[in-house]
Design an enzyme around this catalytic site. Structure first.
Site, PDB file in Angstrom:
ATOM      1  N   GLY A  19       0.818  -1.213   0.000  1.00 50.70           N
ATOM      2  CA  GLY A  19       0.000   0.000   0.000  1.00 50.70           C
ATOM      3  C   GLY A  19       0.853   1.265   0.000  1.00 50.70           C
ATOM      4  O   GLY A  19       2.078   1.200  -0.111  1.00 50.70           O
ATOM      5  N   ASN A  44      -6.283  -3.945  -2.441  1.00 50.37           N
ATOM      6  CA  ASN A  44      -6.309  -2.509  -2.741  1.00 50.37           C
ATOM      7  C   ASN A  44      -4.901  -2.018  -3.045  1.00 50.37           C
ATOM      8  O   ASN A  44      -4.519  -0.913  -2.666  1.00 50.37           O
ATOM      9  CB  ASN A  44      -6.919  -1.752  -1.546  1.00 50.37           C
ATOM     10  CG  ASN A  44      -7.215  -0.305  -1.880  1.00 50.37           C
ATOM     11  OD1 ASN A  44      -7.448   0.042  -3.038  1.00 50.37           O
ATOM     12  ND2 ASN A  44      -7.185   0.556  -0.880  1.00 50.37           N
ATOM     13  N   SER A 137      -3.779   6.579  13.756  1.00 47.54           N
ATOM     14  CA  SER A 137      -4.103   7.828  13.070  1.00 47.54           C
ATOM     15  C   SER A 137      -4.450   8.913  14.079  1.00 47.54           C
ATOM     16  O   SER A 137      -5.005   8.633  15.148  1.00 47.54           O
ATOM     17  CB  SER A 137      -5.321   7.578  12.171  1.00 47.54           C
ATOM     18  OG  SER A 137      -5.851   8.796  11.701  1.00 47.54           O
ATOM     19  N   THR A 139      -6.777  10.578  13.830  1.00 48.25           N
ATOM     20  CA  THR A 139      -8.240  10.561  13.903  1.00 48.25           C
ATOM     21  C   THR A 139      -8.707  10.149  15.308  1.00 48.25           C
ATOM     22  O   THR A 139      -9.814  10.504  15.717  1.00 48.25           O
ATOM     23  CB  THR A 139      -8.815   9.640  12.799  1.00 48.25           C
ATOM     24  OG1 THR A 139     -10.155   9.988  12.544  1.00 48.25           O
ATOM     25  CG2 THR A 139      -8.742   8.170  13.154  1.00 48.25           C
ATOM     26  N   TYR A 162     -14.254   3.563  10.195  1.00 50.67           N
ATOM     27  CA  TYR A 162     -12.804   3.493   9.943  1.00 50.67           C
ATOM     28  C   TYR A 162     -12.043   4.029  11.163  1.00 50.67           C
ATOM     29  O   TYR A 162     -11.119   3.390  11.675  1.00 50.67           O
ATOM     30  CB  TYR A 162     -12.443   4.292   8.681  1.00 50.67           C
ATOM     31  CG  TYR A 162     -10.992   4.711   8.649  1.00 50.67           C
ATOM     32  CD1 TYR A 162     -10.002   3.830   8.241  1.00 50.67           C
ATOM     33  CD2 TYR A 162     -10.608   5.988   9.070  1.00 50.67           C
ATOM     34  CE1 TYR A 162      -8.669   4.201   8.260  1.00 50.67           C
ATOM     35  CE2 TYR A 162      -9.284   6.374   9.077  1.00 50.67           C
ATOM     36  CZ  TYR A 162      -8.314   5.480   8.683  1.00 50.67           C
ATOM     37  OH  TYR A 162      -7.003   5.862   8.717  1.00 50.67           O
ATOM     38  N   LYS A 166      -9.332   2.151  14.118  1.00 53.08           N
ATOM     39  CA  LYS A 166      -8.016   2.595  14.606  1.00 53.08           C
ATOM     40  C   LYS A 166      -8.049   2.699  16.133  1.00 53.08           C
ATOM     41  O   LYS A 166      -7.132   2.268  16.836  1.00 53.08           O
ATOM     42  CB  LYS A 166      -7.644   3.952  13.998  1.00 53.08           C
ATOM     43  CG  LYS A 166      -7.414   3.925  12.499  1.00 53.08           C
ATOM     44  CD  LYS A 166      -6.184   3.123  12.142  1.00 53.08           C
ATOM     45  CE  LYS A 166      -5.919   3.057  10.655  1.00 53.08           C
ATOM     46  NZ  LYS A 166      -4.958   2.016  10.271  1.00 53.08           N
TER      47      LYS A 166
END
Ligand code: UD1
Length: 351
Positions: A19, A44, A137, A139, A162, A166
């Site tokens: 990735g 992905n 993250s 986040t 998502y 995390k």
């Protein structure tokens, strides 16, 4: 910063190594002398990344890279990889990462991201491998009460599945250490990774319409999109647009090498912010990218995007003090390298 592999952790297994952040980290690990076992299910990512990595690092280093096309949720297959390669540590990137998609498909996100991590940890434990660096993250800080964010700033509720994955994986790994103090866990909280390897051989190649700002700007600059949509110019920031701490993906990748060198032989759970400590607004990013690409990039102002915050940036001093790592590249470098990759690979890794 010590870049030589610590002898005890010299063979590292990287999940999601094909990735965006994973591939740049594999390059830095190989260049620092590590043996790398890359595990990716390619759901992905493109297998072409592996040839590009070999081109960047050269033949000698490329011989220290092995690849296994394995889904980490397939515990039997993952166990075989561990049996065959006997890694000493793991850097865990593998996971779904599209915020909007996670809202539409929560079950897919929870089962893939949490399930994959649980099976990875079971296989690690069974093979006596308990050193893990997790790709977390910023986040997890949610909508912060104050910036800059330190590692002691409170975790706040996530605004999407998502973000929750995390948040929860940080908790799961911390609980593992509570249960068994032999675990050596490092949680790296990334701010906004952008840019690409300066060779232009690897970079960010999102499928479909990009959700994140810089890939969208890059695709607009190359003519794949008509106009950048600026999500809101009425935030309480100097120009009214959102402010983020953008970090060059190569700096971020080097942060993982520094973390591995630091963690060898220790036990515990430690958190590090990986950011530059400097915020940039959406308009500043568009302007820096225009400069790098040598062309105007058209934009329109749209309403705010649901779930977005006004601003966040890191206090990155803990990583500097303890890991001896700090970001060295600035927004102009990030835009130059992102444009270099985008213009050399207008359709990403597809021909
Ligand atoms: C987003 C995710 C975050 C995730 C990170 C991964 C959301 C709400 N957050 O962070 O959970 O960890 O990606 O990289 O999706 N912007 C525009 N136009 C665009 C895209 C973005 O104006 O087309 C603005 C946003 O409002 C924001 C800034 O650009 O102010 C950065 O956005 P983005 O690149 O999506 O990152 P984050 O939202 O910070």
């Amino acid at each position: 910063m010590s870049d030589s592999p610590s002898p005890s952790l010299s063979r590292v297994l990287v999940t999601g190594g094909c990735g965006f952040i994973g591939s740049h980290t594999v390059v830095e690990l190989l260049e620092a002398g590590y043996e790398v076992v890359c595990v990716d299910d390619l759901s992905n990512a493109s297998p072409k990344v592996l040839d590009r990595i070999a081109q960047i690092v050269g033949d000698e280093a490329a011989r220290r890279l092995r690849f296994f096309k394995v889904d980490i949720s397939d515990e039997a297959a993952l166990a075989e990889v561990f049996d065959e390669t006997t890694p000493k540590a793991v850097i865990h990137f593998a996971g779904f990462k599209a915020v909007g998609e996670s809202v539409a498909k929560p079950l897919a996100y929870y089962s893939n991201n949490l399930g994959g991590t649980l099976s990875l940890c079971r296989v690690m434990d069974a093979h006596d491998v308990r050193a893990i660096v997790f790709s977390s993250s910023s986040t997890v800080y949610g909508d912060p009460d104050e910036v800059p964010l330190t590692e002691a700033s409170p975790k706040k509720p996530a605004t999407n599945p998502y973000g929750w994955t995390k948040w929860m994986i940080e908790q799961i790994l911390s609980d593992l250490w509570v249960a068994d103090s032999r675990w050596d866990v490092v949680l790296l909280r990334y701010f906004n990774p952008i840019g690409a390897h300066p060779s232009g051989l690897i970079g960010e190649d999102p499928k479909g319409i990009p959700n994140n700002l810089v890939p969208y700007v890059a695709q607009t600059a190359v003519g794949r999109r008509d106009v950048v949509h600026v999500y809101g110019n009425d935030y309480p920031t100097p120009d009214g647009t959102g402010i983020r701490d953008y970090i060059h993906v190569v700096d971020l990748a080097k942060g993982h090498v520094a973390a591995l060198a630091w963690m060898a032989g220790r036990e515990g759970v430690e958190i590090f912010n990986l950011g530059t400590g400097k915020g940039s607004s959406v308009l500043e990013v568009i302007s820096a990218f225009s400069e790098a690409a040598g062309k105007d990039i058209p934009f329109v102002v749209d309403p705010r995007r649901a779930g977005d915050i006004a601003q966040n940036w890191a206090d990155a001093s803990k990583a500097a003090e303890q890991l001896g790592w700090k970001a060295e590249l600035d927004l102009a470098d990030m835009c130059r390298d992102s444009w270099n990759f985008q213009s050399q690979n207008p359709n990403g890794y597809e021909a």
